[in-house]
Design a protein around this motif. Structure first.
Motif, mmCIF file in Angstrom:
data_model
loop_
_atom_site.group_PDB
_atom_site.id
_atom_site.type_symbol
_atom_site.label_atom_id
_atom_site.label_comp_id
_atom_site.label_asym_id
_atom_site.label_seq_id
_atom_site.Cartn_x
_atom_site.Cartn_y
_atom_site.Cartn_z
ATOM 1 N N GLU A 1 -12.631 2.937 4.086
ATOM 2 C CA GLU A 1 -13.729 3.005 5.062
ATOM 3 C C GLU A 1 -13.203 3.069 6.489
ATOM 4 O O GLU A 1 -13.710 3.835 7.315
ATOM 5 C CB GLU A 1 -14.643 1.788 4.895
ATOM 6 N N PHE A 2 -12.184 2.267 6.787
ATOM 7 C CA PHE A 2 -11.653 2.234 8.151
ATOM 8 C C PHE A 2 -10.946 3.533 8.524
ATOM 9 O O PHE A 2 -11.090 4.029 9.636
ATOM 10 C CB PHE A 2 -10.687 1.058 8.314
ATOM 11 N N VAL A 3 -10.170 4.094 7.591
ATOM 12 C CA VAL A 3 -9.445 5.329 7.905
ATOM 13 C C VAL A 3 -10.404 6.517 7.979
ATOM 14 O O VAL A 3 -10.226 7.417 8.800
ATOM 15 C CB VAL A 3 -8.328 5.591 6.871
ATOM 16 N N LEU B 1 0.846 -1.191 0.000
ATOM 17 C CA LEU B 1 0.000 0.000 0.000
ATOM 18 C C LEU B 1 0.883 1.242 0.000
ATOM 19 O O LEU B 1 1.784 1.370 0.833
ATOM 20 C CB LEU B 1 -0.904 0.022 1.234
ATOM 21 N N GLY B 2 0.621 2.165 -0.917
ATOM 22 C CA GLY B 2 1.338 3.431 -0.970
ATOM 23 C C GLY B 2 0.479 4.558 -0.438
ATOM 24 O O GLY B 2 -0.606 4.804 -0.961
ATOM 25 N N THR C 1 -11.718 -4.303 -3.424
ATOM 26 C CA THR C 1 -12.395 -4.493 -2.127
ATOM 27 C C THR C 1 -11.470 -4.134 -0.976
ATOM 28 O O THR C 1 -11.865 -3.447 -0.015
ATOM 29 C CB THR C 1 -12.863 -5.951 -1.980
ATOM 30 N N PHE C 2 -10.225 -4.584 -1.055
ATOM 31 C CA PHE C 2 -9.251 -4.291 -0.006
ATOM 32 C C PHE C 2 -9.073 -2.781 0.156
ATOM 33 O O PHE C 2 -9.131 -2.240 1.265
ATOM 34 C CB PHE C 2 -7.906 -4.940 -0.347
ATOM 35 N N LEU C 3 -8.863 -2.094 -0.965
ATOM 36 C CA LEU C 3 -8.597 -0.662 -0.894
ATOM 37 C C LEU C 3 -9.822 0.107 -0.398
ATOM 38 O O LEU C 3 -9.693 1.093 0.345
ATOM 39 C CB LEU C 3 -8.159 -0.147 -2.267
ATOM 40 N N VAL D 1 -4.319 6.992 -2.322
ATOM 41 C CA VAL D 1 -3.660 5.755 -1.903
ATOM 42 C C VAL D 1 -3.582 4.813 -3.098
ATOM 43 O O VAL D 1 -4.445 4.850 -3.987
ATOM 44 C CB VAL D 1 -4.408 5.064 -0.726
ATOM 45 N N ALA D 2 -2.539 4.010 -3.137
ATOM 46 C CA ALA D 2 -2.319 3.088 -4.255
ATOM 47 C C ALA D 2 -2.028 1.701 -3.708
ATOM 48 O O ALA D 2 -1.208 1.558 -2.791
ATOM 49 C CB ALA D 2 -1.160 3.575 -5.116
#
Length: 416
Positions: A404-406, A357-358, A397-399, A381-382
């Motif tokens: 959502e969490f941040v 994750l970038g 989905t991951f990104l 974010v990348a």
């Protein structure tokens, strides 16, 4: 009896190292646990200290490549050296030596200002003083990466590499000094350090051996910044560590990896190895290159635990105490290019990992919220991933889950 000084082992896979710099000169008296020299391998930079008090004898000069276990010097007992000192004093009486200082003219070429012996109370190694004098530099302008901010020879070279072209240099000849277009003035050739060689090899291998693809998203940092602002003082008082944004992202990645486990997995031949734990690597830039220490079992750590782990690693890096074991075993990596001002980039996989994750710079931008244009602090974010094991659906989905969490950190505390 003299004690041999050997190149220590830093891991089974490391067979040789470069003796980067001696902190002491041949014949100097050193104390136990005092730093002697720094070695560089293709993975870590390590500071070696004296095992006992003694008088140093250097057998291998700085810059040479030596095998692990090789003897590079020795420490003679201080008492034995002290016993030999009085006869030397008698053999060279002060009166006879008085005329000797007369032939000081040979040192006239050193008419350039003598370099400071220390910066902010931190002594400079002899090799550093020589290089600073040769290049006519102001040592106070150089950022030290050693223990307590000590300036190493590598720090000086790095400063020269990134410094403006106008820095004066001790002229080797009148022609070179007056002709800025000479070959010597236009180019400089330096050997790659072991760490830089390894970084180059790994990055090239990653591009050639994986089916790397990158997906992007953007995160509204308003809520995370609000929570950080509200609780940073109480957090600091209770945990004795600052609350940064990295812990938000590490915790968000841990939660998202549990939902998309293939991003936390490796390809091993014809098998996929899934990990039921999250060892998160955090990329840290150093003067000698990028290193990725691993926060082990991040799934069991609190925000404070993540921040403390990062602080501990940064301290080890600055003091050249990072061990090979600190860099091994990561299952996923987070890299924050935003600290350098990067707005958007494509991170390269840290093989054999399947995802990285970038993070990027937080910048206020106009966005649409509830059909209204508002100004919000946004971050691109990348996620780069290995398409051989991770499908586009899983990556997106991951990104989205990280986003959502941040954007709603309370969800991580509630696990929803």
């Amino acid at each position: 009896m003299s004690i041999e000084i050997k190149i220590p082992s830093v891991g089974e896979s490391v067979q040789e190292a470069v003796l980067a710099e001696w902190f002491k000169q041949d014949g100097d008296t050193v104390r136990k646990d005092e730093p002697l020299f720094v070695i560089e391998t293709d993975k870590v930079t390590l500071e070696v200290v004296a095992e006992t008090d003694g008088v140093l004898s250097i057998l291998v000069q700085a810059g040479e490549t030596v095998a692990i276990g090789a003897v590079v010097g020795s420490l003679a007992p201080v008492d034995a050296e002290a016993a030999a000192a009085p006869p030397k004093a008698e053999a060279a009486p002060e009166p006879d030596k008085a005329p000797a200082p007369a032939p000081t003219p040979p040192s006239a070429p050193a008419a350039t200002p003598a370099p400071a012996a220390s910066v902010d109370g931190i002594p400079l190694a002899p090799s550093v003083r020589r290089l600073v004098a040769e290049k006519n530099l102001d040592a106070s302008q150089i950022q030290g990466s050693g223990p307590g901010g000590r300036i190493s020879k590598g720090d000086v070279l790095l400063y020269l590499e990134h410094a403006p072209a106008g820095i004066p240099e001790a002229p080797s000849s009148p022609v070179a000094a007056t002709d800025p277009t000479s070959a010597a003035a236009m180019e400089e050739r330096k050997p790659m350090t072991p760490i830089r060689k390894r970084i180059a090899e790994r990055l090239l291998e990653s591009r050639q051996s994986t089916a790397m693809l990158t997906t992007f998203n953007e995160i509204d940092m308003s809520r995370a910044m609000e929570i950080r602002s509200l609780y940073k003082e109480a957090f600091q008082k209770r945990h004795d560590v600052s609350l940064g944004f990295m812990s938000f992202f590490v915790k968000a990645c841990v939660a998202a990896l549990k939902e998309v486990p293939e991003i936390n997995a490796f390809i091993d031949g014809h098998d996929i190895v899934y990990h039921n734990y999250q060892h998160i690597g955090v990329a840290v830039g150093t003067p000698r290159g990028l290193v990725v220490p691993v926060i082990r079992h991040a799934e069991h750590l609190s925000f404070a635990g993540v921040e403390q782990a990062i602080v501990d690693y940064v301290a080890k890096i600055r003091e050249n105490r990072l061990e090979l074991a600190d860099l091994e075993g990561g299952t996923f990596t987070v890299s924050n290019g935003g600290v350098y001002g990067s707005l958007l980039s494509t991170p390269i996989l840290n093989i054999p990992q399947s995802g990285i994750l970038g993070m990027h710079k937080i910048e206020k931008r106009p966005v649409v919220v509830d059909d209204q244009i508002v100004i919000r602090p946004m971050m691109y974010v990348a996620l780069s991933y290995d398409h051989r094991i991770v499908d586009g659906k899983g990556a997106v989905t991951f990104l989205k889950r990280v986003k959502e969490f941040v954007e709603n950190p309370e969800r991580m505390a509630l696990e929803v």
